[in-house]
Write a protein that holds these residues in place. Structure first.
Motif, PDB file in Angstrom:
ATOM      1  N   GLY A 138      51.086  21.630  63.810  1.00  0.00           N
ATOM      2  CA  GLY A 138      52.270  21.764  64.637  1.00  0.00           C
ATOM      3  C   GLY A 138      52.280  23.078  65.377  1.00  0.00           C
ATOM      4  O   GLY A 138      51.581  24.033  65.004  1.00  0.00           O
ATOM      5  N   LEU A 139      53.069  23.120  66.425  1.00  0.00           N
ATOM      6  CA  LEU A 139      53.299  24.342  67.182  1.00  0.00           C
ATOM      7  C   LEU A 139      54.806  24.476  67.338  1.00  0.00           C
ATOM      8  O   LEU A 139      55.455  23.606  67.932  1.00  0.00           O
ATOM      9  N   LEU A 140      55.340  25.532  66.781  1.00  0.00           N
ATOM     10  CA  LEU A 140      56.773  25.803  66.852  1.00  0.00           C
ATOM     11  C   LEU A 140      57.014  26.880  67.890  1.00  0.00           C
ATOM     12  O   LEU A 140      56.382  27.943  67.843  1.00  0.00           O
ATOM     13  N   ASN A 141      57.903  26.599  68.824  1.00  0.00           N
ATOM     14  CA  ASN A 141      58.382  27.614  69.741  1.00  0.00           C
ATOM     15  C   ASN A 141      59.838  27.810  69.369  1.00  0.00           C
ATOM     16  O   ASN A 141      60.679  26.949  69.645  1.00  0.00           O
ATOM     17  N   ALA A 142      60.138  28.923  68.706  1.00  0.00           N
ATOM     18  CA  ALA A 142      61.484  29.176  68.205  1.00  0.00           C
ATOM     19  C   ALA A 142      62.319  30.006  69.176  1.00  0.00           C
ATOM     20  O   ALA A 142      63.401  30.458  68.835  1.00  0.00           O
ATOM     21  N   GLY A 143      61.818  30.210  70.376  1.00  0.00           N
ATOM     22  CA  GLY A 143      62.500  31.007  71.383  1.00  0.00           C
ATOM     23  C   GLY A 143      61.513  31.952  72.031  1.00  0.00           C
ATOM     24  O   GLY A 143      60.325  31.949  71.707  1.00  0.00           O
ATOM     25  N   PHE A 144      61.998  32.770  72.920  1.00  0.00           N
ATOM     26  CA  PHE A 144      61.124  33.685  73.657  1.00  0.00           C
ATOM     27  C   PHE A 144      60.301  34.555  72.705  1.00  0.00           C
ATOM     28  O   PHE A 144      60.854  35.193  71.812  1.00  0.00           O
ATOM     29  N   ALA A 145      58.977  34.526  72.892  1.00  0.00           N
ATOM     30  CA  ALA A 145      58.019  35.325  72.104  1.00  0.00           C
ATOM     31  C   ALA A 145      58.056  34.992  70.620  1.00  0.00           C
ATOM     32  O   ALA A 145      57.810  35.835  69.774  1.00  0.00           O
ATOM     33  N   GLN A 146      58.356  33.727  70.311  1.00  0.00           N
ATOM     34  CA  GLN A 146      58.419  33.291  68.916  1.00  0.00           C
ATOM     35  C   GLN A 146      57.650  31.983  68.751  1.00  0.00           C
ATOM     36  O   GLN A 146      58.231  30.938  68.468  1.00  0.00           O
ATOM     37  N   ALA A 147      56.335  32.047  68.913  1.00  0.00           N
ATOM     38  CA  ALA A 147      55.475  30.866  68.777  1.00  0.00           C
ATOM     39  C   ALA A 147      54.688  30.959  67.478  1.00  0.00           C
ATOM     40  O   ALA A 147      54.197  32.031  67.111  1.00  0.00           O
ATOM     41  N   PHE A 148      54.572  29.826  66.789  1.00  0.00           N
ATOM     42  CA  PHE A 148      53.907  29.785  65.483  1.00  0.00           C
ATOM     43  C   PHE A 148      53.053  28.524  65.385  1.00  0.00           C
ATOM     44  O   PHE A 148      53.506  27.445  65.768  1.00  0.00           O
ATOM     45  N   ARG A 149      51.863  28.648  64.823  1.00  0.00           N
ATOM     46  CA  ARG A 149      51.044  27.474  64.471  1.00  0.00           C
ATOM     47  C   ARG A 149      51.421  27.091  63.050  1.00  0.00           C
ATOM     48  O   ARG A 149      51.541  27.948  62.175  1.00  0.00           O
ATOM     49  N   LEU A 150      51.557  25.782  62.822  1.00  0.00           N
ATOM     50  CA  LEU A 150      51.994  25.298  61.517  1.00  0.00           C
ATOM     51  C   LEU A 150      51.019  24.269  60.965  1.00  0.00           C
ATOM     52  O   LEU A 150      50.441  23.483  61.714  1.00  0.00           O
ATOM     53  N   GLY A 151      50.895  24.252  59.660  1.00  0.00           N
ATOM     54  CA  GLY A 151      50.174  23.206  58.960  1.00  0.00           C
ATOM     55  C   GLY A 151      51.184  22.268  58.325  1.00  0.00           C
ATOM     56  O   GLY A 151      52.388  22.557  58.310  1.00  0.00           O
ATOM     57  N   PRO A 152      50.731  21.145  57.785  1.00  0.00           N
ATOM     58  CA  PRO A 152      51.672  20.195  57.162  1.00  0.00           C
ATOM     59  C   PRO A 152      52.619  20.838  56.139  1.00  0.00           C
ATOM     60  O   PRO A 152      53.825  20.549  56.187  1.00  0.00           O
ATOM     61  N   PRO A 153      52.147  21.705  55.247  1.00  0.00           N
ATOM     62  CA  PRO A 153      53.087  22.276  54.279  1.00  0.00           C
ATOM     63  C   PRO A 153      54.188  23.124  54.917  1.00  0.00           C
ATOM     64  O   PRO A 153      55.245  23.306  54.322  1.00  0.00           O
ATOM     65  N   ASP A 154      53.931  23.634  56.112  1.00  0.00           N
ATOM     66  CA  ASP A 154      54.946  24.443  56.798  1.00  0.00           C
ATOM     67  C   ASP A 154      56.073  23.592  57.351  1.00  0.00           C
ATOM     68  O   ASP A 154      57.184  24.097  57.578  1.00  0.00           O
ATOM     69  N   MET A 155      55.827  22.296  57.578  1.00  0.00           N
ATOM     70  CA  MET A 155      56.825  21.420  58.181  1.00  0.00           C
ATOM     71  C   MET A 155      57.509  20.521  57.164  1.00  0.00           C
ATOM     72  O   MET A 155      58.661  20.146  57.333  1.00  0.00           O
ATOM     73  N   LEU A 156      56.794  20.142  56.117  1.00  0.00           N
ATOM     74  CA  LEU A 156      57.333  19.240  55.096  1.00  0.00           C
ATOM     75  C   LEU A 156      58.134  20.023  54.068  1.00  0.00           C
ATOM     76  O   LEU A 156      57.970  21.244  53.937  1.00  0.00           O
ATOM     77  N   LYS A 157      58.984  19.315  53.349  1.00  0.00           N
ATOM     78  CA  LYS A 157      59.758  19.972  52.291  1.00  0.00           C
ATOM     79  C   LYS A 157      58.807  20.441  51.204  1.00  0.00           C
ATOM     80  O   LYS A 157      57.853  19.734  50.854  1.00  0.00           O
ATOM     81  N   PRO A 158      59.075  21.619  50.634  1.00  0.00           N
ATOM     82  CA  PRO A 158      58.215  22.075  49.531  1.00  0.00           C
ATOM     83  C   PRO A 158      58.360  21.132  48.342  1.00  0.00           C
ATOM     84  O   PRO A 158      59.424  20.565  48.117  1.00  0.00           O
ATOM     85  N   PRO A 159      57.275  20.943  47.584  1.00  0.00           N
ATOM     86  CA  PRO A 159      57.365  20.063  46.405  1.00  0.00           C
ATOM     87  C   PRO A 159      58.406  20.597  45.421  1.00  0.00           C
ATOM     88  O   PRO A 159      58.577  21.804  45.269  1.00  0.00           O
ATOM     89  N   ALA A 160      59.119  19.676  44.776  1.00  0.00           N
ATOM     90  CA  ALA A 160      60.101  20.064  43.768  1.00  0.00           C
ATOM     91  C   ALA A 160      59.396  20.694  42.578  1.00  0.00           C
ATOM     92  O   ALA A 160      58.339  20.242  42.167  1.00  0.00           O
ATOM     93  N   GLU A 161      59.978  21.751  42.092  1.00  0.00           N
ATOM     94  CA  GLU A 161      59.355  22.431  40.948  1.00  0.00           C
ATOM     95  C   GLU A 161      59.910  21.945  39.638  1.00  0.00           C
ATOM     96  O   GLU A 161      60.942  21.447  39.501  1.00  0.00           O
TER      97      GLU A 161
END
Length: 161
Positions: A138-161
């Motif tokens: 994924g590629l997140l653009n969260a606003g001006f000068a706020q771009a991030f490359r994401l992998g699946p774990p960054d977008m999905l809910k973290p596993p329940a502990e």
């Protein structure tokens, strides 16, 4: 020398990406037309599965469903729902993924209808199916000068502990 505009992915970026997906009601879906191989972009209703993966309820009669059946590669664009003003400042998430048919179990159906009660009119029609978008990157653009490359774990809910 050009500076890389992509920032280091952090907890705030993950939160924004997950929030964009959780709040999404619609998205732009990119598929490949099976007859021509050219890109096809459509607007679809969108929610998330239990793990936060994008979930679409699509008619088998739609062009995008035919395209997904032929080639599961997709692009998905999710934009902040409540954004106003300059569209280029709105948070947005582009996902590259693979679409897979998801069983219409009672939990998935009930969760969909809780957020979209008007879908009761068509959810049980024989041509409608749930499609899960399995994120690859994924590629997140969260606003001006706020771009991030994401992998699946960054977008999905973290596993329940």
């Amino acid at each position: 020398m050009t500076q890389d505009p992509i920032r280091q992915t952090d907890a705030a970026a993950r939160t924004i990406a997950r929030q964009l997906l959780a709040e999404a009601r619609h998205a732009s879906l990119g598929t490949l037309d099976p007859d021509t191989g050219t890109p096809l972009v459509t607007r679809i209703a969108l929610q998330t599965d239990l793990d936060g993966a994008p979930l679409a309820l699509l008619s088998g009669l739609a062009a995008h469903s035919r395209a997904l059946s032929a080639d599961p590669r997709v692009g998905l664009m999710v934009v902040a729902c409540s954004a106003k003003g300059d569209a280029m400042t709105h948070a947005r998430l582009s996902i590259l993924g693979r679409a897979v048919v998801a069983p219409a179990d009672d939990t998935r159906r009930a969760r969909w209808l809780a957020r979209d009660p008007k879908a009761r009119v068509y959810i049980d029609l024989p041509d409608f199916r749930f499609w899960r978008i399995e994120p690859l990157s994924g590629l997140l653009n969260a606003g001006f000068a706020q771009a991030f490359r994401l992998g699946p774990p960054d977008m999905l809910k973290p596993p329940a502990e």
